[in-house]
Scaffold this active site. Sequence first.
Site, PDB file in Angstrom:
ATOM      1  CD  GLU A   1       2.923  -1.386  -1.814  1.00 59.08           C
ATOM      2  OE1 GLU A   1       2.799  -0.623  -0.841  1.00 59.08           O
ATOM      3  OE2 GLU A   1       2.609  -1.058  -2.960  1.00 59.08           O
TER       4      GLU A   1
ATOM      5  CD  GLU B   1      -0.884  -1.921  -5.081  1.00 54.94           C
ATOM      6  OE1 GLU B   1      -0.487  -0.750  -4.950  1.00 54.94           O
ATOM      7  OE2 GLU B   1      -1.156  -2.664  -4.132  1.00 54.94           O
TER       8      GLU B   1
HETATM    9  O1  IFM Z   1      -3.054   2.573  -1.988  1.00 54.01           O
HETATM   10  C1  IFM Z   1      -1.788   2.014  -2.011  1.00 54.01           C
HETATM   11  C2  IFM Z   1      -1.865   0.501  -1.841  1.00 54.01           C
HETATM   12  O2  IFM Z   1      -2.542   0.135  -0.698  1.00 54.01           O
HETATM   13  C3  IFM Z   1      -0.472  -0.074  -1.774  1.00 54.01           C
HETATM   14  N1  IFM Z   1       0.325   0.361  -2.904  1.00 54.01           N
HETATM   15  C4  IFM Z   1       0.334   1.763  -3.222  1.00 54.01           C
HETATM   16  C5  IFM Z   1      -1.083   2.301  -3.313  1.00 54.01           C
HETATM   17  C6  IFM Z   1      -1.047   3.812  -3.650  1.00 54.01           C
HETATM   18  O3  IFM Z   1      -0.345   4.500  -2.662  1.00 54.01           O
END
Ligand code: IFM
Length: 440
Positions: free
Chosen positions: A163, A345
């Site tokens: 990200e 994710e």
């Molecule tokens: O916890 C975060 C992660 O580190 C990166 N993506 C989003 C998740 C939830 O906010």
Amino acid sequence: MSFRKDFMWGAATASFQIEGAWNEDGKSPSIWDEFCHRGGKIEDNSNGDIACDHYHKYKEDVKLMAELGLKAYRFSIAWTRILPEGTGRINEKGLEFYSDLVDELLKYNITPFVTLYHWDLPYCLQLKGGWTNPESPLWFEEYATAVIKKLGDRVKNFITFNEPSVFMGCGYAQGSHAPGYQLSTHDLLHIGHNIHLAHGRAVKVVRSLAPDAKVGITLASLPAIPFTKNDEEAAYESHFSISREFFFWSDAYWADPIVFGKYPEKLLEETKDIFPAFTDEDMKLISQKIDFIGLNIYQGHYIGDYKRLPGTPHTEIGWDTFDNALEAGVKHFTKRYNMPIYITENGLSCHDWESLDGKVHDPNRVDFLHRYLRGLKAAAEAGCDVRGYFQWSFMDNFEWAKGYNPRFGMVFCDYKTLKRIPKDSAYWYKEVIESNGENL
Ligand code: IFM
């Protein structure tokens, strides 16, 4: 076709969010250690000093992963354990920790997916300007080399960055995340270019040191979702739009240079007074072939005649739910980039607690996952090349500026005793994995 036979059902975590042991075995502070210890930055005034103590409990955690049927586990490496001075001296103890973790995973047939950078830059490098420093791609190359030399014989899936939009947007534009800066668009464009170059250098390292490994990058995507069938074209167009002020939130800013070897024309035009100079060589480095794109998708936004009503379903962290976010995101990325995709994710934050019966009941999470996974299945059935799905997160953990209140885990972590309790949803997910998603 629904999900492929070798679909990677997994869960994800990140070093700073779970490991603890912030100053053990030669580790130096990261920008997140410094940010938390500065005080006043984290909602519950917490830090990552102990977190879930995964550093000491990794064997117990991996055993639990196996019991819950996970086929893959995505985790990140703390740069500060490997190169405590950021560059130069290698700390063998840091490498050993990850090497042992990989062996433990392989013992249970769990496939490791390694993220090289999930936001915890060595603080000593931040003192040299961090990602604003033109040397930063070289620092990253050196770090990636140390990791891949050690793990590349057993790890076959690498992710360069997690990200970049978020660590740049929250950390360097808004200042709510470490290192807490509010920089100008000019500076942000330089940071973005350095991150792109660093990604390219790391891809090169993977290709030369672990030629049989796959490598990609993970982007945080908030897909534009068509509210009705008639909104599909507009949603696709909107998804890859870009503007000077918020260029770093655009998926096109990150993926176009990597896949097409070009920054979006519109951005170049709008920022021609401040865009960093770059060469053809830079763009070749950035656009070396990658094997997949990782997408982190939690939310989206509707395109069309949608009005948000009070009481619209939303999660503990305050994000609205969008049943077809995964479907729209994967379809849009397939249409534009035509590459293998992993959902690296996706998950839900709840107010979970241990009930009187000693279990953790999380029906909302089961429902959320069910809805989102149905969307992912629809994308796979429509022919998108979806290779895997990683739930965020394997266990409750440190949610950055929000501290420990949002609980995203499949496994509950009692932060007083560090006891782990798989939530009801973890057993539900186990059945999804066993049926390869046929029960969705
Ligand atoms: O916890 C975060 C992660 O580190 C990166 N993506 C989003 C998740 C939830 O906010």
